[in-house]
Design a protein around this motif. Structure first.
Motif, mmCIF file in Angstrom:
data_model
loop_
_atom_site.group_PDB
_atom_site.id
_atom_site.type_symbol
_atom_site.label_atom_id
_atom_site.label_comp_id
_atom_site.label_asym_id
_atom_site.label_seq_id
_atom_site.Cartn_x
_atom_site.Cartn_y
_atom_site.Cartn_z
ATOM 1 N N UNK A 85 0.827 -1.206 0.000
ATOM 2 C CA UNK A 85 0.000 0.000 0.000
ATOM 3 C C UNK A 85 0.868 1.266 0.000
ATOM 4 N N UNK A 86 1.876 1.274 0.867
ATOM 5 C CA UNK A 86 2.751 2.444 0.945
ATOM 6 C C UNK A 86 3.509 2.608 -0.377
ATOM 7 N N UNK A 87 3.926 1.480 -0.951
ATOM 8 C CA UNK A 87 4.648 1.522 -2.225
ATOM 9 C C UNK A 87 3.818 2.187 -3.318
ATOM 10 N N UNK A 88 2.558 1.790 -3.417
ATOM 11 C CA UNK A 88 1.684 2.366 -4.453
ATOM 12 C C UNK A 88 1.505 3.864 -4.204
ATOM 13 N N UNK A 89 1.257 4.202 -2.961
ATOM 14 C CA UNK A 89 1.059 5.617 -2.628
ATOM 15 C C UNK A 89 2.302 6.425 -2.956
ATOM 16 N N UNK A 90 3.439 5.801 -2.732
ATOM 17 C CA UNK A 90 4.689 6.526 -2.968
ATOM 18 C C UNK A 90 4.905 6.772 -4.470
ATOM 19 N N UNK A 91 4.478 5.824 -5.295
ATOM 20 C CA UNK A 91 4.628 5.999 -6.746
ATOM 21 C C UNK A 91 3.642 7.041 -7.273
#
Lengths: 274, 691
Positions: A85-91
């Motif tokens: 989830x954090x990865x997607x938000x970061x992208x």
């Protein structure tokens, strides 16, 4: 002058209400995911918390619970949805910035295409690279900080000495990430306004007191608001608290865009006479 | 394009300069706050020719009742050692006779130089242990080491040039705890070789069994000790040979049985406790120069500063049918002698070397020692040695505490606090070792559980019988968070705690589980048979299994393969609960489906499962427990509140009690509050970094 810039930033923020609503909706959706994720965790933990009538079962729960926290496999299994989830938000984050920055800067243009999408298309890739560098720069000291903290934790004698040893490093790191944060905001503005990143770096460092001052004022406001929300959710439980929790997404987005617009006005005003 | 290159060029320069600044900052910070590790060079073998000291010829021990040796006695040590109190050194010379017990000629001998484990921060022991054992840490700059100066044959041939160091376990080139010696001539089967060696030991501050603390000295693993030689068939060995291992952070010892004749010279105010029987004690006004000739020409430049008429005392000890020799010395010891008498066995003189702080606790120490001897001799077999010495280390020397040596044990260090049952527990545990470590003498490098688990099991039995303290197995099982096979090299257990978790706790629980299966009477018979069959003979895990199979007349392969050679535990979980409402004309019923799952090894008996309902009623069901899972389906007039497997905690090896319970009730208020608090924290962090 500072007051004037902050006021201008506030005005711009209000002009971009559509993005504030859009971004709040986005954060709300993320918030629902987080809420569900935490709920699953809390439910699965409390389902295992034994009945008080069972012999020694609660003590065993506490002993074994501590082991589970330190168990890597278990934690990975539980944390992996959050990490994804954090990865997607970061992208997605730099792309949203690209759209927002572009829209703020070109607010007077009369293009037929939506400004936000234009911004994502034109600036998205460079903003993504900038954001990667930002992440790299703000996280590389963690390598030393972790080893330092590990050494300190192993060798400390009193809690006070631990604090005295660790606090300077941690404060230095927080200030460092904060400066980097503002610096990269200017780099992004430089990229948006005149496709140049050297001048914003020089500009930011020359005017470091004002830029940080502007940021600090808004940070304090954000801090106060967050504290209010935090204490609300501690005290009230039930529907009201959940409503308050949802409103805070809107207010947070509002304040963040205010900071971005304020720095934008400072940048544009100081830059123009040159 | 040019713009882009410029852009990245600038970014690159900027990043590099920031990194350099940060790196410099951290480096300067670290330099001011941490001392870098001290490194020491390898032990030196002095090349100067040294004249061998006057040594008394080795005599067959005049040991009480040694008409019939109890053990193979393939090693004979005759050691003279002097304590250099000021420099915390031991100056020693030893005459070692080793008899080849095998059927092959032996061309090389191997010696454990245990003190070299403390020689630098790069030894295997320090790397593995992180410089601490149990809760005692290595003192900064307090290194220890052993130097061998001369090794000579009877005919005077000097062999010290023929030595080499090996690291068979980890190839760590900085580990000098295992020394090989090339022999000029093979030792043929049944023949013996005699070596005359001189050596110096630098004692470290005690944190791991040996060393000093103030004027207290604990000399364990203090002399060049010949490694264990195993003959064909011993512990399942296909070919005979040395059993070679370095000194590890997690491992104790293994050696062949033999005899010891040791002269210990200490300053005259010192009192010495040691393995074996004290033969005589002479107090002399020693001439320092004469003393030197006995030790050989070792660098005594510092020793010359000592007073010439230094008064010293000589203690003479003998021990037979033991596989190690340890001694301890302190001017503070308060010595109390008592005798353990029993109808069937010979008397044992108990010598208590108390730290004055614990003077008032004499009776507790003695009672614990006697009750241990009484029960162990009753359960397992005779304690054949005439003495048992108990050393109570002073406050601050706990690194020396809680350790076993043949006929000598150490308690926890004396402190104001230590008034709880851990005082008795450690004495009983270490005396338990006299039977499993001391007499049965299994290989603690390769299968430490045969010593530690058996001793812990025996200790619990005495604590329960004599003090009414019954340890709760299910609590202990909870601490086994990282199960590993029991027959495993000691240094191969993951992190520090994994060794203790398995070798002590899990091993003990497996023994209790076996007891639960076969009954206490049978278990006592198993342990007695195992002790009687294997004392003085170094058995393996397989040998224990054979005894178990003989006594119980049943096959134990599957059990051993599950719990001893593998890392299995028992684990059942309440996996899921489904409740469906069924309404008919008369009443409302609830259909329940509960899934119970087996996640690890099976329990040897059917397990009980308790279902408790909203209306306060509960039903108990049993399940064979051998299949992977089972659905329990039933209808009830009320909804299920919770399910628990094995509410009485009868499954000794169940280590995950957390999933034995599942509830259908959750307080919604607590749930929401925790959720909101956690979400605030998470959002605060995430928002600082991203949208």
């Amino acid at each position: 002058m500072i007051v004037h810039i902050i006021k201008q930033g506030w005005k711009t923020t209000n002009q971009n209400m559509v993005y504030i609503l859009l971004f709040s909706m986005y954060q709300l959706v993320c918030g629902i995911f987080l809420y569900r994720w935490i709920e699953v965790g809390i439910v699965s933990i409390s389902q295992r918390f034994p009945d008080s009538n069972l012999m020694d079962a609660r003590q065993l729960f506490i002993i074994e619970g501590q082991f589970l926290i330190t168990d890597g496999d278990f934690m990975l299994k539980y944390l992996s949805p959050l990490l994804i989830f954090i990865g997607i938000r970061w992208i997605v984050s730099p792309l949203m910035n690209a759209g927002l920055f572009y829209a703020i800067h070109h607010k007077d243009s009369h293009s037929s295409k939506p400004l936000f999408l234009q911004g994502v298309l034109k600036l998205g890739s460079s903003f993504f690279i900038i954001s990667c560098i930002h992440l790299l720069l703000s996280s590389f000291p963690l390598f030393w900080i972790f080893s330092f903290l590990k050494n300190t934790l192993e060798s400390y004698t009193t809690p006070m000495s631990l604090l005295w040893n660790a606090a300077p490093i941690l404060i230095t790191y927080i200030v460092y990430t904060w400066i980097i944060h503002i610096l990269f905001m200017y780099i992004q503005w430089g990229k948006t306004t005149n496709n140049n990143i050297t001048s914003p770096i020089v500009f930011m460092l020359k005017n470091i007191v004002i830029t940080m001052g502007l940021s600090l004022i808004i940070m304090i406001i954000i801090g106060v608001v967050t504290a209010l929300f935090f204490s609300t959710s501690m005290m009230w439980v039930g529907f009201l608290a959940i409503i308050v929790n949802q409103i805070q997404y809107f207010i947070r987005v509002y304040l963040k865009i205010w900071e971005i617009s304020t720095q934008y006005h400072f940048w544009v005003q100081k830059k123009e006479p040159q | 394009m040019l713009q882009k290159i410029k852009f990245f060029g600038n970014v690159f320069i900027f990043i590099t300069s920031l990194m350099i600044i940060f790196f410099l900052f951290i480096t300067i910070w670290n330099t001011f706050h941490f001392n870098h590790e001290n490194e020491r060079s390898s032990p030196t073998l002095l090349e100067e020719s040294a004249s061998l000291g006057q040594q008394a010829d080795f005599k067959q021990l005049n040991y009480q009742d040694d008409s019939k040796p109890l053990s193979s006695r393939i090693v004979h040590y005759n050691i003279n050692v002097e304590l250099d109190e000021e420099d915390k050194k031991l100056l020693g010379s030893q005459k070692l006779t080793w008899i080849n017990p095998g059927e092959q000629p032996v061309n090389e001998m191997y010696f454990h130089l245990y003190p070299n484990a403390f020689q630098s921060k790069k030894t295997s022991f320090i790397i593995e242990s992180g410089g601490s054992l149990r809760n005692d840490d290595m003192k900064e700059d307090s290194f220890g080491s052993m130097s061998i100066h001369t090794i000579r044959l009877n005919n005077g041939t000097e062999l010290s040039q023929q030595t080499f160091f090996i690291q068979p376990d980890d190839q760590n080139p900085n580990d000098y705890t295992l020394m090989g010696l090339k022999l000029p001539k093979s030792v043929l089967p049944g023949e013996k070789i005699t070596l005359h060696m001189t050596f110096t030991v630098q004692l470290p501050y005690v944190f791991a069994r040996m060393g000093y603390a103030g004027d207290f000295i604990m000399a364990g693993q203090w002399f060049p000790k010949v490694a264990a030689y195993e003959v064909t068939g011993m512990r399942g060995r296909k070919t005979e040979g040395w059993d070679l291992h370095q000194y590890h952070g997690n491992s104790e010892f293994y050696a062949n049985f033999g005899t010891y004749d040791v002269n210990i010279t200490v300053p005259s105010n010192y009192i010495v406790a040691a393995t074996g029987v004290e033969i005589d004690k002479t107090e002399t006004s020693m001439d320092r120069t004469k003393n030197q000739s006995m030790i050989g020409t070792i660098d005594h430049s510092k020793g010359q500063n000592l007073q010439e008429d230094n008064n010293s005392k000589n203690y003479h000890f003998k021990a037979a049918d033991v596989h190690d020799f340890a001694w301890s010395a302190s001017p503070q010891f308060k010595v109390i002698e008592d005798t353990y008498r029993s109808e069937n066995n010979r008397d044992v003189t108990i010598k208590l070397y108390l730290d004055p702080l614990h003077s008032d606790l004499t009776e507790r120490y003695l009672y614990a020692a006697k009750s241990a001897l009484n029960n162990f001799t009753d359960w397992y077999g005779e304690y054949p040695y005439p003495t048992l010495s108990i050393v109570v280390p002073p406050n601050g020397a706990n690194g020396a505490g809680g350790m076993e040596y043949p006929t000598l044990v150490t308690s926890w260090s004396a402190s104001e606090k230590q008034k709880d049952s851990s005082l008795e527990r450690v004495i009983i545990h270490e005396i338990g070792h006299q039977f499993w470590y001391g007499m049965v003498a299994s290989n603690e490098f390769e299968e430490a559980w045969l010593d530690e688990a058996f001793t812990s099991y025996a200790e619990d039995k005495v604590m329960e019988k004599e003090y009414g303290i019954r340890s709760k197995a299910y609590y202990e099982a909870s601490y086994v968070s990282s199960p590993a096979p029991l027959k495993q090299n000691a240094w191969e257990y993951g992190y520090k705690n994994e060794y203790a978790q398995n070798v002590y706790v899990r091993g003990k629980l497996v023994l209790r589980d076996i007891e639960q299966i076969i009954g206490t009477t049978q278990m006592n018979k198993v342990l007695k048979t195992y002790f009687q069959r294997w004392k003085f003979n170094h058995p393996s895990t397989e040998d224990f299994q054979a005894v178990l199979e003989d006594v119980t007349a049943q096959e134990w392969d599957q059990y051993f393969n599950t719990f001893i050679y593998d890392n299995k535990m028992v684990d059942y979980a309440v996996q899921s609960i489904n409740i469906n409402k069924i309404t008919n004309q008369e009443q409302t019923l609830y259909k329940h489906q509960v899934l119970i799952q087996k996640n690890d090894a099976a329990y040897h008996e059917p397990l009980s499962i308790l279902f408790t309902f909203e209306d306060g009623t509960s039903i108990e069901k049993t399940w064979e427990g051998s299949e992977a899972q089972k659905w329990f389906t039933f209808t009830h007039t009320s909804t299920l509140n919770w399910v628990v497997i094995d509410p009485e905690h009868t499954m000794i090896l169940e280590n995950k009690h957390i999933n034995n319970f599942k509830s259908t009730l959750i307080n919604p208020e607590t749930k929401t509050r925790w959720n909101l608090v956690l979400i605030q924290w998470l959002e605060a962090v995430l928002n600082a970094k991203m949208w």
